[in-house]
Design an enzyme around this catalytic site. Sequence first.
Site, PDB file in Angstrom:
ATOM      1  N   ARG A 114       0.838  -1.208   0.000  1.00  0.00           N
ATOM      2  CA  ARG A 114       0.000   0.000   0.000  1.00  0.00           C
ATOM      3  C   ARG A 114       0.876   1.263   0.000  1.00  0.00           C
ATOM      4  O   ARG A 114       0.541   2.260   0.635  1.00  0.00           O
ATOM      5  CB  ARG A 114      -0.956   0.028   1.202  1.00  0.00           C
ATOM      6  N   ARG A 143      -3.415   7.056   0.858  1.00  0.00           N
ATOM      7  CA  ARG A 143      -3.909   8.257   1.533  1.00  0.00           C
ATOM      8  C   ARG A 143      -2.934   8.918   2.505  1.00  0.00           C
ATOM      9  O   ARG A 143      -3.181  10.015   2.965  1.00  0.00           O
ATOM     10  CB  ARG A 143      -5.224   7.933   2.257  1.00  0.00           C
ATOM     11  N   ARG A 187      -7.160  12.381  -5.181  1.00  0.00           N
ATOM     12  CA  ARG A 187      -8.328  11.697  -4.596  1.00  0.00           C
ATOM     13  C   ARG A 187      -9.470  12.669  -4.270  1.00  0.00           C
ATOM     14  O   ARG A 187     -10.627  12.264  -4.273  1.00  0.00           O
ATOM     15  CB  ARG A 187      -7.850  10.957  -3.343  1.00  0.00           C
ATOM     16  N   ASP A 232      -6.773  -2.713  -7.230  1.00  0.00           N
ATOM     17  CA  ASP A 232      -7.314  -3.287  -6.001  1.00  0.00           C
ATOM     18  C   ASP A 232      -7.637  -4.753  -6.222  1.00  0.00           C
ATOM     19  O   ASP A 232      -7.922  -5.161  -7.348  1.00  0.00           O
ATOM     20  CB  ASP A 232      -8.579  -2.538  -5.552  1.00  0.00           C
ATOM     21  N   TYR A 273     -14.773 -11.426   0.925  1.00  0.00           N
ATOM     22  CA  TYR A 273     -15.528 -10.219   0.528  1.00  0.00           C
ATOM     23  C   TYR A 273     -16.783 -10.585  -0.241  1.00  0.00           C
ATOM     24  O   TYR A 273     -17.850  -9.992  -0.048  1.00  0.00           O
ATOM     25  CB  TYR A 273     -14.655  -9.300  -0.340  1.00  0.00           C
TER      26      TYR A 273
END
Length: 342
Positions: free
Chosen positions: A24, A28, A37, A73, A150
């Site tokens: 990652r 952010r 973003r 992703d 998921y």
Amino acid sequence: MKNETFLKACRREPSAHTPVWLMRQAGRYMKEYMAIREKYSFLEMCRAPELACEVTLQPIKAFEMDAAIIFADILLPLPGMGIDLEFAKNEGPVIKNPVRAKKDVAAVRVINPQEDVPFLLDAIKMVKKDLNGKVPLIGFSGSPFTLASYIIEGEGSKNYVHAKSLMYSDPEDWGKLLDKISDVIIAYLNAQIDAGVDCVQLFDSWVGCLGPDDYKRFALPHTKKVIAGVKKTVPLINFSANTGTYLNLVKEAGGDVVGVDWRVRLDEAWKTIGYDKGIQGNLDPVVLFGPVKEIKKRVKEIIGLSGGRPGHIFNLGHGIIVGTPVDSVRAVVDAVHEYSRK
Ligand code: 1CP
């Protein structure tokens, strides 16, 4: 390739220093990421190759990373499988039609990457061109269990009640679903390899919720099938979290490098995995919230535990956490190079 340290470590060949990249690494915690973003949603960024390319390169420009990872992703294949994916504002993924019943399992489709994720393949080609051989590019996918979690839960989960219920109550349907997911992953990774990535990584972020016997019965055969089905032209890293008590089983899945988290000592983990494989890891991401002196000390300790053996790729034990100080990321990367330089 100008910087070969990462690919050499994947092959367990000696290199000038221990290579480092961070799971990652685009995200952010970087102000450059947030500037983009603010204007686009996460999925819009993934689906626009120019944006995905720009964000992939941000950590390469900001730090001395030895590898890039494509901005994408693990959930991008879901829409092509007939599963409705959204990212709720500032929250995780939400799936409106989770797979719970027999008919849902039967309805899951295997993707055609050229039709279902063309933007990802275009982004890879664009990044490869822009990198111009500076560092290698990593492609990735979720592992069968983590993707299934998921698809069945419909969102991130704490106890995996729905996923485990299907596993325990209908092992046959569980097997059918994971078999389809495995075919999706094989297609997804092979398409990324054809598009030009230099390595692929499997993320089995949540499989550690299984005990060893359930891992062996319900996850391992599928991960093994995926690894056997992925082209052998590039190295494969098999990362999982919370599996430190059964790395002896994890290594059976295959792969050139095994990624481990910080809940195991690196030297003991490598001994269990076997020196015929490389190892990736394993600094606790939360150490990056501590003082630089402590970060450097921990980096030095992990490098020491690798015993100078070729085949160690330095990484965190899991992804960078939002709010991580940028200076801490720089401290890790520079310390890895400083302490391992031959
Ligand atoms: O800006 C935003 O709001 C989106 C945040 C974000 C980002 C930056 C998500 C949503 N995904 C990503 C990119 C991403 N995801 C990368 C980029 C490449 C990199 O720099 O490393 C990678 C490798 C992933 C992989 C991924 N996605 C994993 C496996 C790794 C891990 O951390 O365990 C998982 C579990 C996901 C699902 C996911 N995507 C995004 C979120 C918030 C989540 C987790 C949700 C949950 O807690 O269940």
